[in-house]
Design a protein around this motif. Structure first.
Motif, PDB file in Angstrom:
ATOM      1  N   ASP A   1       0.943  -1.054   0.053  1.00 12.74           N
ATOM      2  CA  ASP A   1       0.024  -0.058  -0.110  1.00 12.74           C
ATOM      3  C   ASP A   1       0.833   1.219   0.046  1.00 12.74           C
ATOM      4  O   ASP A   1       1.267   1.859   1.278  1.00 12.74           O
ATOM      5  CB  ASP A   1      -0.894  -0.010   1.327  1.00 12.74           C
ATOM      6  N   GLU A   2       1.158   1.753  -1.371  1.00 16.96           N
ATOM      7  CA  GLU A   2       2.053   2.941  -1.242  1.00 16.96           C
ATOM      8  C   GLU A   2       1.536   4.145  -0.577  1.00 16.96           C
ATOM      9  O   GLU A   2       2.401   5.010  -0.091  1.00 16.96           O
ATOM     10  CB  GLU A   2       2.461   3.080  -2.921  1.00 16.96           C
ATOM     11  N   LYS A   3       0.129   4.229  -0.618  1.00 15.97           N
ATOM     12  CA  LYS A   3      -0.423   5.447   0.047  1.00 15.97           C
ATOM     13  C   LYS A   3      -0.231   5.547   1.392  1.00 15.97           C
ATOM     14  O   LYS A   3       0.003   6.421   2.119  1.00 15.97           O
ATOM     15  CB  LYS A   3      -1.745   5.564  -0.389  1.00 15.97           C
ATOM     16  N   ASN A   4      -0.438   4.215   2.264  1.00 15.29           N
ATOM     17  CA  ASN A   4      -0.668   4.376   3.698  1.00 15.29           C
ATOM     18  C   ASN A   4       0.554   3.473   4.295  1.00 15.29           C
ATOM     19  O   ASN A   4       0.831   3.948   5.496  1.00 15.29           O
ATOM     20  CB  ASN A   4      -1.749   3.562   4.015  1.00 15.29           C
ATOM     21  N   PHE A   5       1.547   2.638   3.667  1.00 17.78           N
ATOM     22  CA  PHE A   5       2.326   2.001   4.463  1.00 17.78           C
ATOM     23  C   PHE A   5       3.736   2.753   4.458  1.00 17.78           C
ATOM     24  O   PHE A   5       4.579   1.966   4.191  1.00 17.78           O
ATOM     25  CB  PHE A   5       2.453   0.610   3.765  1.00 17.78           C
ATOM     26  N   GLY A   6       3.900   3.993   4.427  1.00 18.71           N
ATOM     27  CA  GLY A   6       4.901   4.549   4.544  1.00 18.71           C
ATOM     28  C   GLY A   6       5.825   4.502   5.741  1.00 18.71           C
ATOM     29  O   GLY A   6       7.177   4.239   5.535  1.00 18.71           O
ATOM     30  N   TRP A   7       5.265   3.859   6.951  1.00 15.89           N
ATOM     31  CA  TRP A   7       6.031   3.384   7.971  1.00 15.89           C
ATOM     32  C   TRP A   7       5.325   2.372   8.780  1.00 15.89           C
ATOM     33  O   TRP A   7       4.585   2.907   9.955  1.00 15.89           O
ATOM     34  CB  TRP A   7       6.668   4.533   8.980  1.00 15.89           C
ATOM     35  N   PRO A   8       5.175   1.302   8.439  1.00 13.95           N
ATOM     36  CA  PRO A   8       4.508   0.193   9.172  1.00 13.95           C
ATOM     37  C   PRO A   8       4.927   0.319  10.621  1.00 13.95           C
ATOM     38  O   PRO A   8       6.353  -0.215  10.719  1.00 13.95           O
ATOM     39  CB  PRO A   8       4.581  -1.022   8.541  1.00 13.95           C
ATOM     40  N   ASP A   9       4.554   0.304  11.633  1.00 14.54           N
ATOM     41  CA  ASP A   9       4.997   0.125  13.096  1.00 14.54           C
ATOM     42  C   ASP A   9       4.715  -0.888  13.817  1.00 14.54           C
ATOM     43  O   ASP A   9       5.168  -2.015  13.725  1.00 14.54           O
ATOM     44  CB  ASP A   9       4.515   1.500  13.740  1.00 14.54           C
ATOM     45  N   GLY A  10       3.685  -0.959  14.752  1.00 11.38           N
ATOM     46  CA  GLY A  10       3.355  -2.161  15.436  1.00 11.38           C
ATOM     47  C   GLY A  10       2.348  -3.077  14.411  1.00 11.38           C
ATOM     48  O   GLY A  10       1.558  -2.730  13.804  1.00 11.38           O
ATOM     49  N   LEU A  11       2.874  -4.360  14.848  1.00 11.72           N
ATOM     50  CA  LEU A  11       2.167  -5.550  14.080  1.00 11.72           C
ATOM     51  C   LEU A  11       1.662  -6.341  15.189  1.00 11.72           C
ATOM     52  O   LEU A  11       2.227  -6.661  16.313  1.00 11.72           O
ATOM     53  CB  LEU A  11       2.882  -6.229  13.310  1.00 11.72           C
ATOM     54  N   ALA A  12       0.498  -7.101  14.746  1.00 11.82           N
ATOM     55  CA  ALA A  12      -0.028  -8.129  15.638  1.00 11.82           C
ATOM     56  C   ALA A  12      -1.019  -9.204  14.892  1.00 11.82           C
ATOM     57  O   ALA A  12      -1.677  -8.831  13.956  1.00 11.82           O
ATOM     58  CB  ALA A  12      -1.103  -7.417  16.943  1.00 11.82           C
ATOM     59  N   TYR A  13      -0.909 -10.123  15.261  1.00 13.33           N
ATOM     60  CA  TYR A  13      -1.634 -11.264  14.307  1.00 13.33           C
ATOM     61  C   TYR A  13      -2.630 -11.840  15.271  1.00 13.33           C
ATOM     62  O   TYR A  13      -2.536 -12.313  16.375  1.00 13.33           O
ATOM     63  CB  TYR A  13      -0.784 -12.363  13.853  1.00 13.33           C
ATOM     64  N   LYS A  14      -3.827 -12.215  14.747  1.00 10.90           N
ATOM     65  CA  LYS A  14      -4.817 -12.920  15.639  1.00 10.90           C
ATOM     66  C   LYS A  14      -5.948 -13.372  14.554  1.00 10.90           C
ATOM     67  O   LYS A  14      -6.499 -12.761  13.863  1.00 10.90           O
ATOM     68  CB  LYS A  14      -5.358 -12.085  16.731  1.00 10.90           C
ATOM     69  N   ASN A  15      -6.327 -14.775  14.591  1.00 12.58           N
ATOM     70  CA  ASN A  15      -7.459 -15.182  14.169  1.00 12.58           C
ATOM     71  C   ASN A  15      -7.400 -14.791  12.680  1.00 12.58           C
ATOM     72  O   ASN A  15      -8.453 -14.406  11.988  1.00 12.58           O
ATOM     73  CB  ASN A  15      -8.752 -14.515  14.658  1.00 12.58           C
ATOM     74  N   HIS A  16      -6.252 -15.108  11.870  1.00 10.09           N
ATOM     75  CA  HIS A  16      -6.277 -15.175  10.537  1.00 10.09           C
ATOM     76  C   HIS A  16      -5.849 -13.648   9.972  1.00 10.09           C
ATOM     77  O   HIS A  16      -5.914 -13.575   8.736  1.00 10.09           O
ATOM     78  CB  HIS A  16      -7.352 -15.575   9.850  1.00 10.09           C
ATOM     79  N   TYR A  17      -5.728 -12.778  10.947  1.00 13.13           N
ATOM     80  CA  TYR A  17      -5.629 -11.403  10.290  1.00 13.13           C
ATOM     81  C   TYR A  17      -4.476 -10.759  11.131  1.00 13.13           C
ATOM     82  O   TYR A  17      -4.074 -10.957  12.058  1.00 13.13           O
ATOM     83  CB  TYR A  17      -6.905 -10.693  10.969  1.00 13.13           C
ATOM     84  N   LEU A  18      -3.879  -9.986  10.039  1.00 11.65           N
ATOM     85  CA  LEU A  18      -2.558  -9.110  10.689  1.00 11.65           C
ATOM     86  C   LEU A  18      -2.883  -7.684  10.820  1.00 11.65           C
ATOM     87  O   LEU A  18      -3.299  -7.220   9.555  1.00 11.65           O
ATOM     88  CB  LEU A  18      -1.372  -9.516   9.673  1.00 11.65           C
ATOM     89  N   TYR A  19      -2.785  -7.331  12.093  1.00 11.88           N
ATOM     90  CA  TYR A  19      -3.059  -5.981  12.240  1.00 11.88           C
ATOM     91  C   TYR A  19      -2.015  -4.957  12.192  1.00 11.88           C
ATOM     92  O   TYR A  19      -0.822  -5.393  12.559  1.00 11.88           O
ATOM     93  CB  TYR A  19      -3.711  -5.844  13.613  1.00 11.88           C
ATOM     94  N   ILE A  20      -2.078  -3.773  11.843  1.00  6.60           N
ATOM     95  CA  ILE A  20      -0.847  -3.004  11.904  1.00  6.60           C
ATOM     96  C   ILE A  20      -1.359  -1.320  12.278  1.00  6.60           C
ATOM     97  O   ILE A  20      -2.349  -0.934  12.043  1.00  6.60           O
ATOM     98  CB  ILE A  20      -0.180  -2.867  10.401  1.00  6.60           C
TER      99      ILE A  20
END
Length: 378
Positions: free
Chosen positions: A329-348
């Protein structure tokens, strides 16, 4: 779009080519990231994120870069953040640093749905970390009560440290062991280990090659090159930052914020307080290279997820060392910071930390809202 995808794949392959593992195999993603939170003022930049088994989303709002007066810990509900677990724990108080969250950074939820919060204890404009400010707090999300409080004490406590992220291993120690990645406020890099039951704590791998920035590190952010220069910082930089643990709790992984090398160590050795520093150093294993990243996440299958800030992407490494692109995501993923995985989803979380005024000649380039997103990875 096909050309952009091909270029992205080529870039990722080049990044991984120096790995000691077999040449990684890549698959391009078609997953569509979903915005689950648009945070506007007075809500500050989010950093840490953790998700419970029932998909409750918790966010941390540190004060080390922006000494804000808003709540430092919240729960995301219907695109709005509510203070968690109450109006007091994350609010600024006078002194009594052990009783409130000064600057929560890394967050992790264990198998019992206990939310573990790492407080780096640092506020912008203050040189020292007061005793009691740097700590680990455990909150039972089923009762919303604080059940653990571990103060990082001297001599482990060091104001040159930046306690950045953590993992909790419930298989070592009678109540478990906490592992902390210290990315360094003043070029002091290490891992910190705390036994939850005894409160024994130690700092290991201080300025070791595995916890330190890569020499001569250069990163490309939003199309511009940035060279590591601690005295003239133009992008977020530091040592040991991203941290992850294997599903069987036998291996701890970490990356440097200013680096591309993945390292690991057996938790049986790291959690054992009778082990010498030299034995720990001998047990460090190089696991190959990876995209430059901030936070890490892991799942129950042993996959590790990276927020690849140069490629504005989310990337998965499987247990065999193969990499695949989850989302770009060129528009929004300029600096992916915190990540968390749960129940088949990756949160950011996307706090736009590379756009802070201190990193851009005094000009604040952040453009709220700050986003919280998720993407299905299975």
């Amino acid at each position: 779009m096909q050309l952009k995808a091909a270029l992205l794949k080529t870039t990722l392959l080049a990044v991984m080519a120096a790995s000691s593992l077999a040449t990684p195999q890549f698959a391009l993603a078609d997953a569509k990231p979903e915005i689950i939170g648009r945070l506007t003022q007075p809500v500050p930049d989010p950093s840490g994120i953790a998700v419970s088994s029932s998909n409750r989303v918790f966010l941390g709002f540190p004060r080390h870069a922006d000494n804000h007066s808003w709540y430092a810990l919240g729960e995301l509900k219907n695109n709005k953040v509510e203070p968690y677990p109450d109006n007091k724990l994350g609010s600024v108080q006078n002194g009594n640093y052990q009783d409130w969250l000064v600057s929560p950074h890394g967050m992790y939820i264990d198998k019992n749905d206990v939310l573990w919060i790492l407080d780096d204890g640092k506020r912008a404009g203050e040189q020292e970390i007061p005793e009691g400010a740097a700590k680990v707090i455990g909150i039972d999300t089923k009762t919303n009560k604080v059940v653990h409080k571990l103060i990082i004490r001297k001599p482990v406590l060091n104001s040159g440290s930046h306690y950045n992220d953590l993992r909790v291993d419930l298989s070592h120690g009678s109540q478990g062991t906490v592992y902390i990645a210290n990315s360094g406020f003043k070029e002091h890099f290490s891992l910190v280990v705390i036994d939850i039951a005894t409160d024994n704590q130690k700092e290991v791998l201080v300025n070791h090659y595995s916890t330190s920035p890569d020499a001569g590190f250069v990163a490309f952010l939003e199309g511009k090159p940035h060279k590591y220069d601690f005295k003239n910082q133009t992008f977020p930089l530091g040592g040991a930052d991203g941290i992850a643990i294997s599903p069987d709790n036998k291996t701890l992984y970490w990356t440097a914020l200013s680096g591309r090398n993945l390292y690991s160590v057996p938790t049986a050795i790291l959690s054992n307080f009778s082990q010498s520093e030299s034995n720990i150093e001998k047990s460090v294993k190089f696991e190959g290279q990876h995209p430059a990243n901030d936070g890490l996440a892991e799942d129950e299958k042993g996959n590790i997820y990276f927020g690849a800030f140069e490629q504005e992407s989310l990337v998965k490494r499987d247990p065999a060392g193969n990499y695949s692109l989850i989302a770009h995501d060129e528009k929004n993923f300029g600096w992916p910071d915190g990540l968390a995985y749960k129940n088949h989803y990756l949160y950011i979380t996307l706090g736009q930390w590379n756009r802070l005024a201190d990193l851009n000649g005094g000009k604040d380039l952040r453009k709220p809202p700050f986003l919280v997103m998720r993407v299905k990875v299975d």
